[in-house]
Every structure is written in C-alpha cells, then in structure tokens.
Design an enzyme around this catalytic site. Sequence first.
Site, PDB file in Angstrom:
ATOM      1  N   TYR A 112      11.757   1.616  77.509  1.00 59.96           N
ATOM      2  CA  TYR A 112      12.794   2.131  76.606  1.00 59.96           C
ATOM      3  C   TYR A 112      12.412   3.505  76.078  1.00 59.96           C
ATOM      4  O   TYR A 112      11.252   3.739  75.726  1.00 59.96           O
ATOM      5  CB  TYR A 112      12.981   1.178  75.424  1.00 59.96           C
ATOM      6  CG  TYR A 112      14.090   1.638  74.501  1.00 59.96           C
ATOM      7  CD1 TYR A 112      15.413   1.334  74.806  1.00 59.96           C
ATOM      8  CD2 TYR A 112      13.830   2.405  73.375  1.00 59.96           C
ATOM      9  CE1 TYR A 112      16.447   1.779  73.997  1.00 59.96           C
ATOM     10  CE2 TYR A 112      14.850   2.847  72.559  1.00 59.96           C
ATOM     11  CZ  TYR A 112      16.157   2.539  72.872  1.00 59.96           C
ATOM     12  OH  TYR A 112      17.183   2.977  72.068  1.00 59.96           O
ATOM     13  N   TRP A 114      14.139   7.794  75.063  1.00 58.47           N
ATOM     14  CA  TRP A 114      15.172   8.822  75.234  1.00 58.47           C
ATOM     15  C   TRP A 114      14.838   9.846  76.310  1.00 58.47           C
ATOM     16  O   TRP A 114      15.698  10.615  76.715  1.00 58.47           O
ATOM     17  CB  TRP A 114      15.406   9.523  73.899  1.00 58.47           C
ATOM     18  CG  TRP A 114      16.544   8.925  73.155  1.00 58.47           C
ATOM     19  CD1 TRP A 114      16.641   7.637  72.694  1.00 58.47           C
ATOM     20  CD2 TRP A 114      17.764   9.580  72.798  1.00 58.47           C
ATOM     21  NE1 TRP A 114      17.847   7.461  72.062  1.00 58.47           N
ATOM     22  CE2 TRP A 114      18.556   8.641  72.107  1.00 58.47           C
ATOM     23  CE3 TRP A 114      18.264  10.866  72.976  1.00 58.47           C
ATOM     24  CZ2 TRP A 114      19.822   8.945  71.594  1.00 58.47           C
ATOM     25  CZ3 TRP A 114      19.521  11.171  72.467  1.00 58.47           C
ATOM     26  CH2 TRP A 114      20.278  10.211  71.797  1.00 58.47           C
TER      27      TRP A 114
HETATM   28  N1  LIG Z   1      11.615   2.129  61.666  1.00 58.05           N
HETATM   29  C1  LIG Z   1      12.520   2.592  62.530  1.00 58.05           C
HETATM   30  N2  LIG Z   1      12.213   2.673  63.835  1.00 58.05           N
HETATM   31  C2  LIG Z   1      13.115   3.135  64.709  1.00 58.05           C
HETATM   32  C3  LIG Z   1      14.390   3.560  64.289  1.00 58.05           C
HETATM   33  C4  LIG Z   1      14.703   3.446  62.905  1.00 58.05           C
HETATM   34  O1  LIG Z   1      15.825   3.764  62.472  1.00 58.05           O
HETATM   35  N3  LIG Z   1      13.734   2.980  62.060  1.00 58.05           N
HETATM   36  N4  LIG Z   1      15.282   4.040  65.206  1.00 58.05           N
HETATM   37  C5  LIG Z   1      15.171   3.517  66.557  1.00 58.05           C
HETATM   38  C6  LIG Z   1      16.035   4.188  67.516  1.00 58.05           C
HETATM   39  S1  LIG Z   1      17.713   4.211  67.131  1.00 58.05           S
HETATM   40  C7  LIG Z   1      15.592   4.678  68.696  1.00 58.05           C
HETATM   41  S2  LIG Z   1      16.743   5.204  69.857  1.00 58.05           S
HETATM   42  C8  LIG Z   1      14.161   4.700  69.031  1.00 58.05           C
HETATM   43  C9  LIG Z   1      13.732   5.954  69.804  1.00 58.05           C
HETATM   44  O2  LIG Z   1      12.502   5.755  70.389  1.00 58.05           O
HETATM   45  P1  LIG Z   1      12.017   6.604  71.653  1.00 58.05           P
HETATM   46  O3  LIG Z   1      13.170   6.940  72.529  1.00 58.05           O
HETATM   47  O4  LIG Z   1      10.866   5.905  72.274  1.00 58.05           O
HETATM   48  O5  LIG Z   1      11.531   7.941  70.938  1.00 58.05           O
HETATM   49  P2  LIG Z   1      11.229   9.385  71.528  1.00 58.05           P
HETATM   50  O6  LIG Z   1      10.310  10.028  70.550  1.00 58.05           O
HETATM   51  O7  LIG Z   1      12.510  10.084  71.831  1.00 58.05           O
HETATM   52  O8  LIG Z   1      10.429   9.074  72.859  1.00 58.05           O
HETATM   53  C10 LIG Z   1      10.683   9.717  74.043  1.00 58.05           C
HETATM   54  C11 LIG Z   1       9.359  10.040  74.718  1.00 58.05           C
HETATM   55  O9  LIG Z   1       9.646  10.550  76.024  1.00 58.05           O
HETATM   56  C12 LIG Z   1       8.761  11.630  76.287  1.00 58.05           C
HETATM   57  N5  LIG Z   1       9.409  12.470  77.299  1.00 58.05           N
HETATM   58  C13 LIG Z   1      10.356  13.420  77.129  1.00 58.05           C
HETATM   59  N6  LIG Z   1      10.682  13.974  78.310  1.00 58.05           N
HETATM   60  C14 LIG Z   1       9.945  13.343  79.254  1.00 58.05           C
HETATM   61  C15 LIG Z   1       9.864  13.452  80.671  1.00 58.05           C
HETATM   62  O10 LIG Z   1      10.550  14.244  81.309  1.00 58.05           O
HETATM   63  N7  LIG Z   1       9.005  12.605  81.307  1.00 58.05           N
HETATM   64  C16 LIG Z   1       8.243  11.698  80.641  1.00 58.05           C
HETATM   65  N8  LIG Z   1       7.460  10.899  81.354  1.00 58.05           N
HETATM   66  N9  LIG Z   1       8.285  11.592  79.304  1.00 58.05           N
HETATM   67  C17 LIG Z   1       9.129  12.397  78.626  1.00 58.05           C
HETATM   68  C18 LIG Z   1       8.579  12.315  74.958  1.00 58.05           C
HETATM   69  O11 LIG Z   1       7.391  13.085  74.964  1.00 58.05           O
HETATM   70  C19 LIG Z   1       8.556  11.126  74.009  1.00 58.05           C
HETATM   71  O12 LIG Z   1       7.246  10.665  73.793  1.00 58.05           O
HETATM   72  O13 LIG Z   1      13.390   4.579  67.837  1.00 58.05           O
HETATM   73  C20 LIG Z   1      13.749   3.429  67.090  1.00 58.05           C
HETATM   74  N10 LIG Z   1      12.776   3.198  66.027  1.00 58.05           N
HETATM   75  N1  LIG Z   2      18.167  14.584  63.857  1.00 59.70           N
HETATM   76  C1  LIG Z   2      18.216  13.402  64.498  1.00 59.70           C
HETATM   77  N2  LIG Z   2      19.412  12.839  64.753  1.00 59.70           N
HETATM   78  C2  LIG Z   2      19.462  11.644  65.379  1.00 59.70           C
HETATM   79  C3  LIG Z   2      18.296  10.991  65.836  1.00 59.70           C
HETATM   80  C4  LIG Z   2      17.046  11.598  65.545  1.00 59.70           C
HETATM   81  O1  LIG Z   2      15.974  11.070  65.866  1.00 59.70           O
HETATM   82  N3  LIG Z   2      17.039  12.792  64.882  1.00 59.70           N
HETATM   83  N4  LIG Z   2      18.390   9.793  66.508  1.00 59.70           N
HETATM   84  C5  LIG Z   2      19.678   9.466  67.123  1.00 59.70           C
HETATM   85  C6  LIG Z   2      19.757   8.041  67.472  1.00 59.70           C
HETATM   86  S1  LIG Z   2      18.900   7.505  68.830  1.00 59.70           S
HETATM   87  C7  LIG Z   2      20.538   7.156  66.812  1.00 59.70           C
HETATM   88  S2  LIG Z   2      20.655   5.561  67.362  1.00 59.70           S
HETATM   89  C8  LIG Z   2      21.331   7.566  65.639  1.00 59.70           C
HETATM   90  C9  LIG Z   2      21.136   6.560  64.513  1.00 59.70           C
HETATM   91  O2  LIG Z   2      22.152   6.669  63.595  1.00 59.70           O
HETATM   92  P1  LIG Z   2      21.976   5.923  62.194  1.00 59.70           P
HETATM   93  O3  LIG Z   2      21.267   4.653  62.395  1.00 59.70           O
HETATM   94  O4  LIG Z   2      23.290   5.873  61.547  1.00 59.70           O
HETATM   95  O5  LIG Z   2      21.050   6.997  61.455  1.00 59.70           O
HETATM   96  P2  LIG Z   2      19.942   6.840  60.314  1.00 59.70           P
HETATM   97  O6  LIG Z   2      19.589   8.246  59.945  1.00 59.70           O
HETATM   98  O7  LIG Z   2      18.840   5.969  60.721  1.00 59.70           O
HETATM   99  O8  LIG Z   2      20.706   6.149  59.113  1.00 59.70           O
HETATM  100  C10 LIG Z   2      21.793   6.768  58.464  1.00 59.70           C
HETATM  101  C11 LIG Z   2      21.758   6.475  57.001  1.00 59.70           C
HETATM  102  O9  LIG Z   2      22.096   5.120  56.740  1.00 59.70           O
HETATM  103  C12 LIG Z   2      21.693   4.863  55.407  1.00 59.70           C
HETATM  104  N5  LIG Z   2      21.429   3.439  55.229  1.00 59.70           N
HETATM  105  C13 LIG Z   2      20.336   2.747  55.579  1.00 59.70           C
HETATM  106  N6  LIG Z   2      20.457   1.439  55.229  1.00 59.70           N
HETATM  107  C14 LIG Z   2      21.667   1.331  54.647  1.00 59.70           C
HETATM  108  C15 LIG Z   2      22.374   0.235  54.071  1.00 59.70           C
HETATM  109  O10 LIG Z   2      21.929  -0.901  54.015  1.00 59.70           O
HETATM  110  N7  LIG Z   2      23.615   0.504  53.578  1.00 59.70           N
HETATM  111  C16 LIG Z   2      24.165   1.738  53.619  1.00 59.70           C
HETATM  112  N8  LIG Z   2      25.393   1.892  53.143  1.00 59.70           N
HETATM  113  N9  LIG Z   2      23.499   2.785  54.128  1.00 59.70           N
HETATM  114  C17 LIG Z   2      22.284   2.583  54.648  1.00 59.70           C
HETATM  115  C18 LIG Z   2      20.442   5.662  55.178  1.00 59.70           C
HETATM  116  O11 LIG Z   2      20.506   6.326  53.930  1.00 59.70           O
HETATM  117  C19 LIG Z   2      20.400   6.601  56.358  1.00 59.70           C
HETATM  118  O12 LIG Z   2      20.136   7.941  56.003  1.00 59.70           O
HETATM  119  O13 LIG Z   2      20.909   8.843  65.167  1.00 59.70           O
HETATM  120  C20 LIG Z   2      20.842   9.807  66.208  1.00 59.70           C
HETATM  121  N10 LIG Z   2      20.677  11.104  65.607  1.00 59.70           N
HETATM  122 MO   LIG Z   3      18.862   5.229  68.896  1.00 59.26          MO
END
Ligand SMILES: Nc1nc2c(c(=O)[nH]1)N[C@H]1C(S)=C(S)[C@@H](COP(=O)(O)OP(=O)(O)OC[C@H]3O[C@@H](n4cnc5c(=O)[nH]c(N)nc54)[C@H](O)[C@@H]3O)O[C@H]1N2
Ligand SMILES: Nc1nc2c(c(=O)[nH]1)N[C@H]1C(S)=C(S)[C@@H](COP(=O)(O)OP(=O)(O)OC[C@H]3O[C@@H](n4cnc5c(=O)[nH]c(N)nc54)[C@H](O)[C@@H]3O)O[C@H]1N2
Ligand SMILES: [Mo]
Length: 765
Positions: A112, A114
């Site tokens: 998993y 990005w």
């Molecule tokens: N506590 C908490 N944890 C969360 C979340 C949260 O809201 N709270 N959000 C979650 C969500 S929504 C998501 S989507 C995940 C994201 O989790 P990840 O998708 O695992 O996060 P990234 O840091 O984007 O990891 C991508 C990795 O790919 C590597 N990479 C980039 N390009 C290449 C390439 O061309 N080749 C190779 N081999 N590697 C490459 C980068 O260096 C990086 O280490 O995290 C989740 N974790």
């Molecule tokens: N800059 C930046 N943008 C991103 C990403 C990133 O890593 N960096 N990740 C991308 C990815 S993979 C995803 S999946 C999306 C995730 O999209 P989201 O999950 O919507 O994004 P978050 O910033 O984790 O959360 C948005 C807000 O929800 C609020 N929140 C948390 N818990 C609660 C709750 O119980 N109730 C209410 N009402 N609000 C709450 C928090 O204040 C938080 O700032 O974002 C994407 N956009």
């Molecule tokens: Mo995500």
Amino acid sequence: MDQAADDWAPHSAHWGAFSARWNGETLDVTPYEGDPAPSPILQNFTTAMRHKARILRPMVRKAWLDRSARTERTFDQEFVECSWDRVLDLLASELSRVKAEHGAAAVFGGSYGWSSAGRFHHAQSQVHRFLNMAFGGYVRSVNSYSAGASAVILPHVMGGYEAVSRHNVTWDQIAEHSDVVLAFGGMALKNSHVASGGISRHIERDAMATAARRGAAFYCISPLRDDMPADANARWLPIKVGTDVALMLALAHTLLTEDLCDKAFIERYCTGFENFERYLRGRDDGTPKDAAWAADITGISSGTIIDLARRLPRGRTLIAVSHSLQRAQYGEQPVWMGAVLAAMLGQIGLPGGGYNYALGALGHTGRRINAVPIPTLSQGKNGVSEFIPVARVSDMLLNPGEPFEYNGRSMHYPDIKLVYWAGGNPFHHHQDINRMRQAFNAPQTIVVHESAWTPMAKFADIVLPATMTLERDDIGAAGTDPRLVAMRRAVDPIGEARDDFDIFAGLARKLGVEQAFTEGRDSRQWLAHLYEPTRKALVEAGWDAPDFDEFWRRGELALPSAPDDGGFLRAFRNDPAANRLSTPSGKIEIYSKAIASFGYDDCPPHPAWLPSTEPPSARHPLTLIANQPATRLHSQLDFGAYSQSSKVAGREVVRLHPDDAKRRGVANGDIVRLFNDRGACLAAAAVTDDVMPGVIQLSTGAWYDPERGATEQPLCVHGNPNVLTRDIGTSRLAQGCCGQVTVVECEKYEGALPSIRAFDPPGQR
Ligand SMILES: Nc1nc2c(c(=O)[nH]1)N[C@H]1C(S)=C(S)[C@@H](COP(=O)(O)OP(=O)(O)OC[C@H]3O[C@@H](n4cnc5c(=O)[nH]c(N)nc54)[C@H](O)[C@@H]3O)O[C@H]1N2
Ligand SMILES: Nc1nc2c(c(=O)[nH]1)N[C@H]1C(S)=C(S)[C@@H](COP(=O)(O)OP(=O)(O)OC[C@H]3O[C@@H](n4cnc5c(=O)[nH]c(N)nc54)[C@H](O)[C@@H]3O)O[C@H]1N2
Ligand SMILES: [Mo]
C-alpha cells in the site's frame, strides 16, 4: 515546449503540475502556469534530489545475509553494499525458495502507498504486475487507509462509492447553486492540493469564494477552525471529536418532529426509514435523539442545533462528510448517517445539493470526469485469492491462521514469510508503530524499493534504490484532470538508482520470465503503448489527437471532460425505476437487511450513535487529531525544503488550545512529550485558539525516529503520531483504519533534546 526550452522539463506530482530545471545543485521549480492556486508542496523538490536521505546503491541487512542466528530487526542495523547483479541473484533465489517451500500465498505484496504520480513508473502497479506475471501472485490488500470504512458501507447504502464521492456535486455547482454547505470535517485547501496522478488546476478556493460572495453559508463542523479556508467565510461549529453522528441525528430529529423532512423523497427513493425512525424517536431505548440529547455529547448547544436544522430545508443544502470522520472507531456510522440526513432533506441528485462524501478531501472530487480513458498499466491476474483489509497488516503478521470477520465473511489470516513493498511507507501510514515493529519482525524476509531511507527501508532486509520521479520519463494523468502531462526527466538518477520497472525487469530475467513481465518493451516503448488508448479515444471524440512523439514534444495535452450532469445520483433522481442503485432494494438503504444479517453489534443495520470505547480519561484527557500534513504529502519528502521550513527545533509542530497549554505550563515553541499506553513522541508546541479546548493536533508524516536503546516503547524524537494511535478495525464490517483520532496526555519535555536521525542513512560497512 520545443527542444530549445528543454532545460525546463514539464513534470507532475500528486500535488501539482510544474516545470523543473536542474541548476547543478538544486532544482528550480515553477508551478504550471494555468494553475490558479498552485500548491507550495512543490517546493519540497528543490532540495530533495541530492539529499543525504537518498539511497545510492543496493543494500542488504548484514544479519539477513549471514543467516546466522535470527536477529530482531532494528532501526540501527548494519547494511552491506551489494552490486545489482548480486542483489538480484540473491532476491531471485529467495523468491524461488519461498515459493517452493510455502507457495505464492506466503508473499504479502499489498504494498500500500501513494508512490509517485506517473502512470507507468507507479511503484505499486509495478510490484503487483511483477508478482502476478513473474511469480504467480501474492496476498493482496483491499480498500485504503483513506476510505477504509466508507468504501464498504457506501455500496451497501447507496450502491457504490464513486457515484457518491467523485462523479456527483461539482465545485461549479457549489459556486452557482448551493445555499448551505455543512462540511463535516471541513474542506481544508491543504487537502485538495493533492490528487493521485496529478492535478493541473486547484479550483476549490475560487469556487468557495464565489459561492460565499453569492451568499452561500459554509459551516465548518470540526475541532479545528482552519479546516475551512478564509475565502469560504465559514461559520465554525467546534464539535467534540467523534461525535458527528449525534449532531446529525439531532438535526434529523428536529427535521422529523418539526415536519421539515421530505417524506415524498424518502417514500420514493429510500427503504427502511421506519426502523430508523423508531430509533430516532427513542421508541425502544427511551432516548429520543433530540437536540438536548446531542448537546451534551457534541458540545454544541441545543439552540444552535435546532436553528441549524430549520435552516437546512430552506434552500439548496449540501451535506459533505470528510474521509477523516470514518478513519476512527465505528467510522461507518457518520458516512451512513450523512446520507440519511441528506435523504431526509430530499435534495440528493440536485445541482449543488444532497450528499457528497469526501468533497474537498482531495483534488479529485467536485470535478468533471474525463471523457476519455487515461493511461493505465495492466497488472495481470493474481493467482492467489487470499486478501486482507489493508489496515489489518499487523494483525495478519502477528496472527497467522487466526480468524477474522470482514463484510459478512469469516476469513483467516494467511501465513506470510516474505513481504515485498514498493511505493509505500508503513512506518508512516500504519497505526501503533510499536506493535507494528513486532509484526514486521515476523516474516523471514522483507524487500523494499525506495528512493530514500525511510524507516520502512531501514527495517528491511533487501533495499533496492529506486529513482525519484524527476529522474525518469513518465506520463502524468488523473481521471478528473483535463490534462495529460509529459513528465520529462529533469535530473540524472542518483548513485546506482534504477527505475522500479528496470529493477523488476532485471529480476524477471533472473527468474527466466522477463518476456512475460516486459512484453518485450522498454520504458519508452511502454509510454507510447500506454498512450495509445487515450489517443484512440481522442480520435473517436473528434479531439486533437497527436501521436506520442508529438505529445511528448508539446509536453502536455488537453483532454475533454464529460458533462457536469450530476452523475448517477441525478439519473437515479430523474428515473429511479430505470436507474436503480446497486443496493439490494435498488434504493437508498436507511436500514440494511444485508448488514442486519451479519449480526455485527459494532455495525448495526441502521446508522446509530456508538461512542468510542477509548474516550478521554483522567490519565489521557486530550483527544489527538492525527490529520494530513499541510506541508507535504504524507511522509513523502519530509526532508524537503518546505516541510523542513515548518519544523521547530527539527520537530513536527503540535497545536493545542491556550487553556490546555496553560494548565500544563506549556508555552509556544516548547518541546512537549505526547504519550499514552501505546507510546510517546516529542513535538514542538504551537498554542492557538484555532484548536478547540481538549483537542491537540499533530499531523502525520514526520519520519519515525525512535530513540536508540532496547525499550519496548522507544520515544519517537521527531513527532510521528502513529506511535500513539490505535490499531483496531473500524468495525467487523469494514475493518478500516482508526488512525485519525486517539487519546493522549501532553507534558513539557524537560530532558536533553535528542538529535534527529530520521534522515541519516543507516550504519554501513
Ligand atoms: N494516524 C494517521 N495515519 C494515517 C492517516 C491519518 O489520517 N492518520 N492517513 C492515512 C492515509 S489516508 C494514507 S493514504 C496513508 C498514506 O501512506 P503512504 O502512501 O504509505 O505514505 P507516503 O509517504 O505517500 O508513502 C509513499 C512512499 O513511496 C515512496 N516513493 C515515491 N515514489 C516512488 C517510486 O517511484 N518508487 C518507489 N519504490 N518508491 C517511491 C516515497 O518515498 C514514500 O516513502 O497514510 C495513512 N496513515
Ligand atoms: N497536504 C496534504 N493533503 C492531503 C494529504 C496529505 O498527506 N497532505 N493526503 C491526502 C489523502 S491520501 C487523503 S485520504 C485525504 C484525507 O482527507 P481527510 O481525512 O478529510 O483529511 P484530514 O486532514 O486527515 O482530516 C480533515 C479534518 O477532519 C477533522 N476531524 C477529525 N476528526 C473529526 C471528527 O471526529 N469530527 C469532525 N467534524 N472533524 C474531524 C480534523 O480537524 C482534520 O483537520 O487528504 C489528502 N490530502
Ligand atoms: Mo489517503
């Protein structure tokens, strides 16, 4: 762009299209000229290319190579340099051994993550394709960390996920039609900066500003004030974390008892309202879910709730529920209840009204869909049927053979011997890192392709250096962006780094199956091959359809968009008999017989208020929001200039309310220690009333940096909140991740400040 201007290479990242020019030391970066609001995250590239954190050559963990006594993996293990030829030999024979001894179902290749924006060199697609074509398959993962609960509940309730999240209400409709937007979890611009595959126009800010000027009222229902942009002129309704379902129920209760709900809509388009109504009125439990009831739970006064409810039916109202609400225990409920509230208002399918899940959470939502397909790498067929819900990875590694429930199925965890990861960082994305460290000590072999020494790379046995996106040619495209980008190489690959495709091609050669994997094409030929379906569709649509070389020379290509027609929900509204939803009833399911048949007490058959089993307590009184970072995408390029510019004393910044800070003797800029029973980390305090009292916010993405020394729960000295979060499923229905929210205590850190080693390469020989 012609060859003369070629020192500026067009390129694309998940956080925007841009041009780049290597100046010999750093990268000059200019955002795409047509982007009305480019993301500052682009600036992370400037200093990243030659950073010390980059991986220069293949490395193998010494203890794995020795195959001496099995040693625990740690973050300061010694690595041995290896030639490409030797490392591919080692890996080929290890893959063959695992397959011969245990079968392909002993390999976890979910991988998993990005990766990067290009559609060919997309590491996750490459690893899946390799394992399918050259190895016979792998144990996969389903769903995402983004939408773990919603991807399972929405098909039960509304017959699908995309029709509710992507092809639905657009920003253009909001600008023109919406009167009230209830944004549960907000719509922060930092989130819509990002869209997988790339984004050439950031339109959210201007759309919200236009709507606000017209008089539309945005409500930021969130613990953080700045979850809506200033341009939206939003009213902030601070809500206790995890209590949105109670607020939605009370809004619904007011609509019902004041005869404000659209009974005709419910009758025609929904099923099961009667069962839900009994619950809402408290017929069986004696508790009407009214505004007074919700006021205690949510912290929002009953007067405010009643006024808000009365306002909703007066104009065009949109209910938007963010991803974040469902990244928590019982996360299915707010997603379902948001749909039910919108159904009671009867505006689902109308322009700028109804229900849109995850609007503004990413830059893919609220846009028109492309009318032609984008380049996509085929991943072949997986010969292994076993899978896990993605966030059950530690459970799987710790409990081989054990049973678990998922979406009405009783399943068992496979027995994994080898883990293969490319393009993701579990030590960023997964919860309860101390538990995960134990889990990742279970497999015999861990293989990682990475471009930098992430904690996941440091924890692996075989580490293969991958190029970064700017070091290779690719095509950038997303199904919601009207532009194809020729992502041209701007910098030579660092050290001995290779493209993931070339690594897999070399490995397939060692395994004697190169042709199956490459189909006889090199990278350049693959790009032309993947471009072809898009070109054909452009020809059929009568659009400008240059051949690949001409596209490459120009650097970009406009793609036609489908009409802004409201998608399937509009069609359903217009003719529900002809356009049945893919639910058992063909209607919106307010009560689900299918879910009832599963008998899950953690996901009842209609939306319900289920409080978290880990509420704030005397020991851990603060609720931690671990949301997405503003200065980077997840953990990517945390060592880059823009991400680094936001740190204080090298640490990630944690925000808390002045009252909470004062009570703990914490001042702005102090280093604090956040802790609970699962772990602890350091961060730099920022005291602000943009955060409601009782809440503390530390974004994800600071690279895990454990203090050295053999403790069960080493302090993360850098500020990764996943040392604190809970590793449980949302419920037995979806088994999504619960990373967004946890409970903690915070204290001023008085000890000597440990140095940050997150970006140092590991010990080498
Ligand atoms: N506590 C908490 N944890 C969360 C979340 C949260 O809201 N709270 N959000 C979650 C969500 S929504 C998501 S989507 C995940 C994201 O989790 P990840 O998708 O695992 O996060 P990234 O840091 O984007 O990891 C991508 C990795 O790919 C590597 N990479 C980039 N390009 C290449 C390439 O061309 N080749 C190779 N081999 N590697 C490459 C980068 O260096 C990086 O280490 O995290 C989740 N974790
Ligand atoms: N800059 C930046 N943008 C991103 C990403 C990133 O890593 N960096 N990740 C991308 C990815 S993979 C995803 S999946 C999306 C995730 O999209 P989201 O999950 O919507 O994004 P978050 O910033 O984790 O959360 C948005 C807000 O929800 C609020 N929140 C948390 N818990 C609660 C709750 O119980 N109730 C209410 N009402 N609000 C709450 C928090 O204040 C938080 O700032 O974002 C994407 N956009
Ligand atoms: Mo995500």
